[in-house]
Design a protein around this motif. Sequence first.
Motif, short mmCIF file in Angstrom:
data_model
loop_
_atom_site.label_atom_id
_atom_site.label_comp_id
_atom_site.label_asym_id
_atom_site.label_seq_id
_atom_site.Cartn_x
_atom_site.Cartn_y
_atom_site.Cartn_z
N PRO A 88 -1.68 13.78 12.74
CA PRO A 88 -2.93 13.73 11.96
C PRO A 88 -2.79 14.31 10.55
N GLY A 89 -3.70 13.85 9.68
CA GLY A 89 -3.80 14.42 8.36
C GLY A 89 -2.99 13.73 7.28
N LEU B 45 0.82 -1.21 0.00
CA LEU B 45 0.00 0.00 0.00
C LEU B 45 0.86 1.27 0.00
N ARG B 46 0.49 2.22 -0.86
CA ARG B 46 1.13 3.52 -0.90
C ARG B 46 0.05 4.59 -1.09
N PHE B 47 0.20 5.70 -0.40
CA PHE B 47 -0.72 6.82 -0.53
C PHE B 47 0.06 8.10 -0.75
N PRO B 48 -0.50 9.07 -1.46
CA PRO B 48 0.19 10.36 -1.63
C PRO B 48 0.47 11.01 -0.28
N GLY B 49 1.69 11.51 -0.11
CA GLY B 49 2.04 12.20 1.12
C GLY B 49 2.22 11.30 2.32
N MET B 50 2.30 9.98 2.09
CA MET B 50 2.42 9.03 3.19
C MET B 50 3.77 9.17 3.89
N VAL B 51 3.76 9.05 5.21
CA VAL B 51 5.00 9.07 5.99
C VAL B 51 5.24 7.67 6.57
N HIS B 52 6.43 7.46 7.08
CA HIS B 52 6.83 6.13 7.56
C HIS B 52 7.16 6.16 9.04
N VAL C 124 -1.29 0.56 7.62
CA VAL C 124 -1.33 1.99 7.30
C VAL C 124 -2.50 2.58 8.07
N ALA C 125 -2.28 3.76 8.66
CA ALA C 125 -3.34 4.41 9.43
C ALA C 125 -3.40 5.89 9.07
N LEU C 126 -4.59 6.44 9.18
CA LEU C 126 -4.82 7.86 8.94
C LEU C 126 -5.78 8.38 9.99
N PHE C 127 -5.39 9.47 10.67
CA PHE C 127 -6.27 10.14 11.62
C PHE C 127 -6.62 11.49 11.03
N LYS C 128 -7.91 11.70 10.74
CA LYS C 128 -8.34 12.91 10.05
C LYS C 128 -9.71 13.33 10.54
N GLU C 129 -9.81 14.59 10.96
CA GLU C 129 -11.09 15.17 11.38
C GLU C 129 -11.78 14.30 12.43
N GLY C 130 -11.00 13.82 13.37
CA GLY C 130 -11.55 13.08 14.49
C GLY C 130 -11.90 11.64 14.21
N GLU C 131 -11.57 11.16 13.01
CA GLU C 131 -11.86 9.76 12.68
C GLU C 131 -10.57 9.04 12.32
N LEU D 219 13.87 13.74 11.16
CA LEU D 219 12.84 13.39 12.14
C LEU D 219 11.62 14.30 11.99
N LEU D 220 10.48 13.69 11.70
CA LEU D 220 9.23 14.45 11.69
C LEU D 220 8.66 14.57 13.10
N LYS D 221 8.73 13.45 13.82
CA LYS D 221 8.22 13.48 15.19
C LYS D 221 8.71 12.25 15.95
N LEU D 222 9.02 12.48 17.22
CA LEU D 222 9.27 11.39 18.16
C LEU D 222 8.00 11.20 18.97
N VAL D 223 7.47 10.00 18.97
CA VAL D 223 6.24 9.71 19.72
C VAL D 223 6.62 8.90 20.95
N ARG D 224 6.32 9.47 22.13
CA ARG D 224 6.56 8.73 23.37
C ARG D 224 5.27 8.73 24.18
N LYS D 225 4.80 7.53 24.48
CA LYS D 225 3.61 7.36 25.29
C LYS D 225 3.95 6.30 26.35
N GLY D 226 4.37 6.75 27.51
CA GLY D 226 4.85 5.81 28.52
C GLY D 226 6.15 5.20 28.05
N SER D 227 6.18 3.87 27.91
CA SER D 227 7.36 3.18 27.40
C SER D 227 7.22 2.81 25.93
N PHE D 228 6.15 3.28 25.30
CA PHE D 228 5.99 3.10 23.85
C PHE D 228 6.73 4.24 23.15
N LEU D 229 7.61 3.86 22.25
CA LEU D 229 8.50 4.83 21.62
C LEU D 229 8.52 4.59 20.12
#
Length: 733
Positions: A412-413, A216-223, A346-353, A250-260
């Motif tokens: 998101p987005g 799967l590939r989408f326009p503007g997809m990040v990894h 692949v996941a997308l979070f957009k407009e609360g969905e 680096l676009l973003k470092l995501v840290r949620k507890g011990s999830f990195l």
Amino acid sequence: MKATRRNFIKQIGYVSIGFSMVGTVGLANGGFMPIDKTGSLLGTPDKDQINAWLQILENGKVKVLTGKIELGQGIRIAVAQMAAEELNTDLDLIEVNIAETGVTPDEGFTAGSSSIVSSAMAVRNAAASAREIILKIASKKWGMAISQLQLKNGKVLGPEREMSLYELLDGEQIEKTIAKATEYKGKTIRKYVGRPIPRKDIEAMVRGQEVFVQDLRFPGMVHARVVRPPSYTAKLVTINEAELERSPHLLKLVRKGSFLGVLAEDEYQAIRLMEKAKQLAKWNAPERLPGNINVKEYLKTLPADIETHEEKGDSDTSLKQSKKQLSASFFKPYLMHAANGPSCAVALFKEGELYVWTHSQGVYPLRRTLAKLVKMPEDAVHLKAVPGSGCFGQNGANDAATEAALMAIEYPGRHVRLQWTREDEHGWEPYGTAMIVELKAGLDENGEIDGWKCAIWSDGHSNRPNGNPNTLLPAQFLEEGYGHPGIGYRGGAVRNAIPYYDIPNLKVETHIFQGPLRASSLRGLGTYTNVFAIESFMDELARMSNTDPIEFRIRHSNDERSIACMKKLQEKLVGISIRGGEGLGLAFSRYKNNASYCAMAAHVSVDKITGSVQVKKMWSVVDAGETINPDGLKNQMEGGMIQSASWALKEEVRFDAQHITTLNWNSYPIFRFPDTPEVEVEVIDRVDEPPMGAGEAAQGPATAAIVNAIFDATGVRIRELPVNKELIKQAKT
């Protein structure tokens, strides 16, 4: 069977593997839900209604909806055959939409060899019911007798007139309850059902086209990549964020507890960032695994819940009074799913969905679990099943989907693609549990089994997500501190533990423990170990009774379909030449004791100097009731036979005090092309019987036949897997 990748490519000219950057064009699962959709998502279709299973399209086609995912079992072509048969429609006019929340029925998990039994039969009933309703509508509209009308290729035909189904229904769908049809064309006409209709997705796979979720590939997809801890219970102490954020990619470092996790525009950049983050992270890992021990001995020291599952007669007294007695202990190690393609989503979070594309085997159960984990309403979470280069059972698909969702919510987005590595897949997937089976039996004065006792040690066999977030790997590392999911489904341990033979005095009990490794569903659950043990034991009892192994089984069988399978196998083995150093072994089982029948034989060659075993050929005779697609059924059996042989001879998960050590194909070898035996499958098609699942029918009897063949060649009984070469080398010549 000696082909290399280089020679294979030379012979076919070239293989072109392309990836579409425009989204979903060309993927075998068809189009995807529009990502700009607003408002609440669709509710779950009512499985009692015809329109939940099929829809009439304006272009003359019929869309079939199944809640099952394509795992290689061929459910897509099978349900198409069912619908085409009942609606008298060319297969090219049938579209199949596999599992998608809010679109297809909620059929739970694609598991337990139930795809044909549940989903395909539901499609048959819906299509047959739709046919009769459509003919009644046309009869009333045209003032003609139903006997003058017929359906063909999306149209109703009558004397000198015809009309498309879409036009006849005025563009509406058939929103009526499924009723029992007066006739099922699949039982009478069989124009499509019972035929070896080819699967179109096979050619796409061979050509390297876009078939899998990994494509799967989408326009503007990040990894995205997840930074793995050193062990199951490790906690993140600190991460040098300042140093990591100096990285330009680096676009973003995501840290949620011990999830990195890390996000980047490019996949290679994400990999490099993950490697750097791993160096900058410090972990605390207080709990240790019981590494470098005898696993079989260790498991019997664990606290266990004991339960009796079957008891008839007096097995203790019969064993004491028996003329001959036999006892043995059998062991199966932890096994991997060993998916060729590591898990991906692949996941997308957009407009609360939240939208997730996944090869999960249960999109509705995963949605319930994921919504609870991320604290979102279920109707704001949409999952679309896409085939994965995967497995039967629960590998890392659910975990990868959850990780992608967590990362997408933080970014998101844009579509977020999360691809596991080989080390991730081997080191963090849920494994098939190790098992121990101890058997005792006694023969009476006629050489027949009079008493039987079975004791099983096993972890739970399924911890699939179904509203319980602690079954998801990333949940273990979030701030909320979700605990261990526990033992899970206990019933898998006793599957096929009760011999499918006539034994007057019998007792079967389980000892269920919570083991050291993460475990969940693996193809066949406890059936594999139980049938391996029972059928090895039956072979030994037959020899103790001085009876032919097949005749011994037939003597203890009262099911004519069992006997028919064994006799058909007996016929196939007439004239087989067995040379020095070779052996022939047999086995039989009926999956779950209520599904497909399978009689199996294996021809092996053993090198007593090196201890190596080559499986030369395997035969199976399968009775799965009514056969929908004989090629699909044979493919299931062939794949199961080869996978089982690989389990028997090569596979074993190993670990040290910290974590899993079998992290690649060298440390966890599986069958490759030179190892693969010739396989031959004969299908007994019983049109008048209901179809039965066969995806897990071959595993147990295949390994039992192999180890019985090894005994035939060497005189060595194999009771622990994988086959120990040193044991064979010690065999008497």
